[in-house]
Design an enzyme around this catalytic site. Structure first.
Site, PDB file in Angstrom:
ATOM      1  N   SER A   9      -7.592  -4.858  -1.411  1.00 47.68           N
ATOM      2  CA  SER A   9      -7.032  -3.499  -2.174  1.00 47.68           C
ATOM      3  C   SER A   9      -5.532  -3.939  -2.626  1.00 47.68           C
ATOM      4  CB  SER A   9      -7.184  -2.245  -1.361  1.00 47.68           C
ATOM      5  OG  SER A   9      -6.900  -1.210  -2.131  1.00 47.68           O
ATOM      6  N   HIS A  35     -10.309  -3.699  -5.356  1.00 46.87           N
ATOM      7  CA  HIS A  35     -10.063  -2.272  -5.713  1.00 46.87           C
ATOM      8  C   HIS A  35      -9.073  -2.389  -6.937  1.00 46.87           C
ATOM      9  CE1 HIS A  35     -10.722  -0.888  -1.613  1.00 46.87           C
ATOM     10  NE2 HIS A  35     -11.799  -1.418  -1.643  1.00 46.87           N
ATOM     11  N   ASP A 128     -12.015  -0.089   4.363  1.00 47.77           N
ATOM     12  CA  ASP A 128     -13.042  -0.623   3.587  1.00 47.77           C
ATOM     13  C   ASP A 128     -13.038  -2.297   4.214  1.00 47.77           C
ATOM     14  OD1 ASP A 128     -15.100  -1.071   1.651  1.00 47.77           O
ATOM     15  OD2 ASP A 128     -13.829  -1.635   0.228  1.00 47.77           O
TER      16      ASP A 128
END
Length: 183
Positions: A9, A35, A128
């Site tokens: 991310s 992401h 995540d």
């Protein structure tokens, strides 16, 4: 088949650049779940493609997984693997506030004797990837978390480490070498 799934991310593109710069053609399928906002998917794909000799593809529904390629999850859809071979896109609710969530990809992986799987969680905010790496380790996959000391944002790799199911905690250069030796 040898499959590497990388989740990242915030700060991920910078760390992926360190890992993939000058990457040789490998007999492995690499899946990147980054992401990103939808408008940046193609730019991200082009950036990764400029770093490596491997072909880089943005995934679409029913695309078959093949070795020797890097696959990029499209922004806005969760990415699943059917029988570890066919990509499926899922537009259900966000997980951990993101879509795609690498947890969804990792949790879709099945234990198959003909497959060797490696899961890697890089820099990012939130957790995540932690549940997915836990699952992957339980079915015999190799699990790696980026060393939080080398992560621009530490919480994703730290959450993965806290599961107790991580085989290696590595810096980006060590992750690069681990992927190459895995292939």
């Amino acid at each position: 088949m040898k499959i590497v799934i990388i989740g990242s991310s915030t700060g991920g593109p910078y760390i992926l650049e360190k890992i993939l710069a000058g990457f040789p053609l490998l007999k492995v399928a690499i899946i990147i779940v980054q992401h990103l906002p939808p408008t940046f998917t193609r730019t991200f794909r082009n950036h990764i493609a400029a770093l490596t000799q491997m072909e880089v593809i943005i995934i679409n529904e029913n695309l078959p997984l093949t070795e020797g390629k890097i696959f990029i999850a499209p922004a806005g859809s969760h990415l699943l693997l059917e029988k570890n071979r066919i990509f499926k896109l899922d537009n259900n609710e966000k997980i951990h506030g993101v879509r795609p969530a690498v947890d969804m990809t990792l949790l879709s992986i099945q234990k198959r004797t003909e497959d060797k799987i490696m899961g890697i969680i890089l820099t990012g905010m939130g957790r995540d990837g932690a549940n997915g790496l836990y699952h992957l380790h339980k079915i015999g996959g190799i699990t790696i978390a980026q060393d939080p000391l080398t992560s621009p944002i530490k919480s994703m790799p730290q959450a993965a480490i806290e599961t107790g199911e991580i085989d290696h905690i590595l810096n980006p250069e060590q992750i690069r070498e681990k992927i190459i030796s895995f292939s």
